[in-house]
Design a protein around this motif. Structure first.
Motif, PDB file in Angstrom:
ATOM      1  N   CYS A 163      -6.638  52.726  73.822  1.00 27.33           N
ATOM      2  CA  CYS A 163      -5.141  53.373  73.854  1.00 27.33           C
ATOM      3  C   CYS A 163      -5.217  54.442  75.045  1.00 27.33           C
ATOM      4  CB  CYS A 163      -5.181  54.306  72.451  1.00 27.33           C
ATOM      5  SG  CYS A 163      -3.950  55.608  72.615  1.00 27.33           S
ATOM      6  N   ARG A 164      -4.064  54.432  75.743  1.00 25.20           N
ATOM      7  CA  ARG A 164      -3.887  55.262  76.877  1.00 25.20           C
ATOM      8  C   ARG A 164      -3.669  56.651  76.727  1.00 25.20           C
ATOM      9  NH1 ARG A 164       0.262  51.677  79.293  1.00 25.20           N
ATOM     10  NH2 ARG A 164       0.820  51.645  77.090  1.00 25.20           N
ATOM     11  N   CYS A 165      -2.712  56.761  75.391  1.00 24.71           N
ATOM     12  CA  CYS A 165      -2.339  58.100  75.221  1.00 24.71           C
ATOM     13  C   CYS A 165      -2.966  58.958  74.002  1.00 24.71           C
ATOM     14  CB  CYS A 165      -0.844  57.789  74.612  1.00 24.71           C
ATOM     15  SG  CYS A 165      -0.406  56.321  74.199  1.00 24.71           S
ATOM     16  N   GLY A 166      -4.313  58.851  74.055  1.00 23.50           N
ATOM     17  CA  GLY A 166      -5.086  59.773  73.091  1.00 23.50           C
ATOM     18  C   GLY A 166      -4.884  59.820  71.832  1.00 23.50           C
ATOM     19  N   ALA A 167      -4.373  58.820  71.046  1.00 17.90           N
ATOM     20  CA  ALA A 167      -4.198  58.739  69.662  1.00 17.90           C
ATOM     21  C   ALA A 167      -5.175  58.609  68.905  1.00 17.90           C
ATOM     22  CB  ALA A 167      -3.253  57.683  69.228  1.00 17.90           C
ATOM     23  N   TYR A 168      -6.339  58.316  69.616  1.00 18.61           N
ATOM     24  CA  TYR A 168      -7.794  57.856  68.830  1.00 18.61           C
ATOM     25  C   TYR A 168      -7.806  58.990  67.514  1.00 18.61           C
ATOM     26  CZ  TYR A 168      -8.825  55.209  73.011  1.00 18.61           C
ATOM     27  OH  TYR A 168      -8.997  54.152  73.939  1.00 18.61           O
ATOM     28  N   ALA A 169      -7.596  60.211  67.979  1.00 17.80           N
ATOM     29  CA  ALA A 169      -7.922  61.265  67.010  1.00 17.80           C
ATOM     30  C   ALA A 169      -7.493  61.061  65.361  1.00 17.80           C
ATOM     31  CB  ALA A 169      -7.790  62.774  67.411  1.00 17.80           C
ATOM     32  N   ASN A 170      -6.215  60.382  65.557  1.00 16.60           N
ATOM     33  CA  ASN A 170      -5.752  60.043  64.195  1.00 16.60           C
ATOM     34  C   ASN A 170      -5.833  58.607  63.689  1.00 16.60           C
ATOM     35  OD1 ASN A 170      -4.905  62.805  64.177  1.00 16.60           O
ATOM     36  ND2 ASN A 170      -2.623  62.242  64.592  1.00 16.60           N
ATOM     37  N   ILE A 171      -6.229  57.851  64.744  1.00 20.48           N
ATOM     38  CA  ILE A 171      -6.515  56.503  64.492  1.00 20.48           C
ATOM     39  C   ILE A 171      -7.853  56.325  63.331  1.00 20.48           C
ATOM     40  CG2 ILE A 171      -7.217  54.208  65.367  1.00 20.48           C
ATOM     41  CD1 ILE A 171      -5.395  54.841  67.736  1.00 20.48           C
ATOM     42  N   VAL A 172      -8.624  57.084  63.569  1.00 19.34           N
ATOM     43  CA  VAL A 172     -10.038  57.025  62.920  1.00 19.34           C
ATOM     44  C   VAL A 172      -9.777  57.442  61.544  1.00 19.34           C
ATOM     45  CG1 VAL A 172     -12.369  57.809  62.673  1.00 19.34           C
ATOM     46  CG2 VAL A 172     -11.372  57.271  64.804  1.00 19.34           C
ATOM     47  N   PRO A 173      -9.283  58.558  61.162  1.00 17.98           N
ATOM     48  CA  PRO A 173      -8.901  58.919  59.559  1.00 17.98           C
ATOM     49  C   PRO A 173      -7.948  57.770  59.205  1.00 17.98           C
ATOM     50  CG  PRO A 173      -8.043  60.889  61.179  1.00 17.98           C
ATOM     51  CD  PRO A 173      -9.094  59.790  62.089  1.00 17.98           C
ATOM     52  N   ALA A 174      -6.957  57.307  59.840  1.00 18.69           N
ATOM     53  CA  ALA A 174      -5.934  56.201  59.383  1.00 18.69           C
ATOM     54  C   ALA A 174      -6.569  55.219  58.691  1.00 18.69           C
ATOM     55  CB  ALA A 174      -5.000  55.823  60.351  1.00 18.69           C
ATOM     56  N   VAL A 175      -7.660  54.590  59.766  1.00 16.59           N
ATOM     57  CA  VAL A 175      -8.283  53.558  59.197  1.00 16.59           C
ATOM     58  C   VAL A 175      -9.179  53.609  58.042  1.00 16.59           C
ATOM     59  CG1 VAL A 175     -10.278  52.013  59.805  1.00 16.59           C
ATOM     60  CG2 VAL A 175      -8.392  52.560  61.600  1.00 16.59           C
ATOM     61  N   LEU A 176      -9.824  54.887  58.068  1.00 15.23           N
ATOM     62  CA  LEU A 176     -10.664  55.412  56.785  1.00 15.23           C
ATOM     63  C   LEU A 176      -9.741  55.669  55.730  1.00 15.23           C
ATOM     64  CD1 LEU A 176     -13.353  57.756  58.499  1.00 15.23           C
ATOM     65  CD2 LEU A 176     -13.574  55.745  57.513  1.00 15.23           C
ATOM     66  N   ASP A 177      -8.682  56.260  55.785  1.00 21.27           N
ATOM     67  CA  ASP A 177      -7.616  56.075  54.781  1.00 21.27           C
ATOM     68  C   ASP A 177      -7.271  54.924  53.967  1.00 21.27           C
ATOM     69  OD1 ASP A 177      -7.370  58.871  54.839  1.00 21.27           O
ATOM     70  OD2 ASP A 177      -5.609  58.951  55.691  1.00 21.27           O
ATOM     71  N   ALA A 178      -6.967  53.891  54.713  1.00 18.74           N
ATOM     72  CA  ALA A 178      -6.546  52.444  54.444  1.00 18.74           C
ATOM     73  C   ALA A 178      -7.785  52.024  53.822  1.00 18.74           C
ATOM     74  CB  ALA A 178      -6.214  51.665  55.493  1.00 18.74           C
ATOM     75  N   ALA A 179      -9.086  52.024  54.137  1.00 22.47           N
ATOM     76  CA  ALA A 179     -10.085  51.620  53.638  1.00 22.47           C
ATOM     77  C   ALA A 179     -10.534  52.224  52.289  1.00 22.47           C
ATOM     78  CB  ALA A 179     -11.235  51.774  54.932  1.00 22.47           C
ATOM     79  N   ALA A 180     -10.364  53.493  52.425  1.00 22.13           N
ATOM     80  CA  ALA A 180     -10.638  54.134  50.912  1.00 22.13           C
ATOM     81  C   ALA A 180      -9.509  53.590  49.787  1.00 22.13           C
ATOM     82  CB  ALA A 180     -10.766  55.452  51.015  1.00 22.13           C
ATOM     83  N   THR A 181      -8.433  53.446  50.051  1.00 21.21           N
ATOM     84  CA  THR A 181      -7.373  53.171  49.170  1.00 21.21           C
ATOM     85  C   THR A 181      -7.089  51.818  48.921  1.00 21.21           C
ATOM     86  OG1 THR A 181      -5.481  53.209  50.823  1.00 21.21           O
ATOM     87  CG2 THR A 181      -5.984  55.242  49.596  1.00 21.21           C
ATOM     88  N   ALA A 182      -7.368  50.836  49.732  1.00 23.03           N
ATOM     89  CA  ALA A 182      -7.090  49.585  49.613  1.00 23.03           C
ATOM     90  C   ALA A 182      -8.226  48.466  49.598  1.00 23.03           C
ATOM     91  CB  ALA A 182      -6.194  48.881  50.626  1.00 23.03           C
ATOM     92  N   THR A 183      -9.409  49.222  49.694  1.00 28.09           N
ATOM     93  CA  THR A 183     -10.689  48.138  49.392  1.00 28.09           C
ATOM     94  C   THR A 183     -11.631  48.381  48.595  1.00 28.09           C
ATOM     95  OG1 THR A 183     -10.274  47.974  51.927  1.00 28.09           O
ATOM     96  CG2 THR A 183     -11.885  47.020  51.295  1.00 28.09           C
TER      97      THR A 183
END
Ligand code: FES
Ligand code: FES
Length: 213
Positions: A163-183
């Motif tokens: 990602c060129r715009c530095g959205a990484y900081a929020n991508i990590v918790p987003a993936v963890l949120d989805a993993a926790a709620t849907a798996t």
């Protein structure tokens, strides 16, 4: 002496692609990548072409549920396989129909320009399934319990998506949120990054005038 360059004639094949549960019959040059077939022949432009060399992850799609860089896969090799693009992840219209990973990206404000986002989301769907299935990554300690996803694991497993715009900081918790709620069955590590959506960001305080310092 002059040299004459000759180009070998293109060889085409009529193929059937199953994309997002729809069947498509198209005739393509055998050298056409899956990415070009999706974007240029089927009009599915959600998957983006960044580098066209397997280096950025913008073109990530799911092939039989596993993530691949569509720029590195020949369309003819995808025949008979189940292809899922970003357009095929949602299960209905409106916010309620979004895939859990899409919803988590919205809730966590995990994107900015959107160019890498389709690939990030498709990749995250693959990551969560890989972790659930117990596949280790380069940072999984030997002998670790399979089926665990934490911040380190997400960073490592998502490292092929730039990602060129530095959205990484929020991508990590987003993936963890989805993993926790849907798996169910997938143990997720905690993450301390708070949700920062535009509505929750505190306005910056104006600088104090110099004479008051
Ligand atoms: S466009 Fe495929 S990895 Fe960059
Ligand atoms: S949000 Fe990923 S490149 Fe901009």
């Amino acid at each position: 002496m002059t040299t004459t360059q000759t180009r070998s004639p293109s060889v085409t094949s009529a193929i059937r692609l199953t994309v997002n549960d729809s069947e498509h019959e198209i005739t393509l040059d055998n050298r056409t990548s899956l990415l070009d077939a999706l974007r240029d022949h089927l009009g599915l432009t959600g998957s983006k072409k960044g580098c066209d060399h397997g280096q950025c992850g913008a073109c990530t799609v799911l092939l039989d549920g596993r993530r691949v860089n569509a720029c590195l896969v020949l369309a003819v090799a995808a025949q008979g396989r189940r292809i899922t693009t970003i357009e095929g992840l949602a299960e209905g219209d409106g916010p309620e129909g979004l895939h859990p990973v899409q919803r988590a990206f919205v809730e966590r404000d995990a994107f900015q320009c959107g160019y890498c986002t389709p690939g990030q989301i498709c990749s995250a769907v693959g990551v969560i399934e890989e972790a659930r299935a117990g596949w280790p990554s380069a940072v999984t300690p030997p002998g670790a319990t399979p089926g665990h996803l934490d911040e380190n694991e997400v960073r490592e497993r998502m490292s092929g998506n730039l990602c060129r715009c530095g959205a990484y900081a929020n991508i990590v918790p987003a993936v963890l949120d989805a993993a926790a709620t849907a798996t169910p069955g997938l143990e997720t590590g905690s993450h301390e990054t708070p949700v920062t959506t535009p509505s929750t960001i505190e306005p910056e305080k104006p600088a104090e005038p110099e004479e008051n310092r």
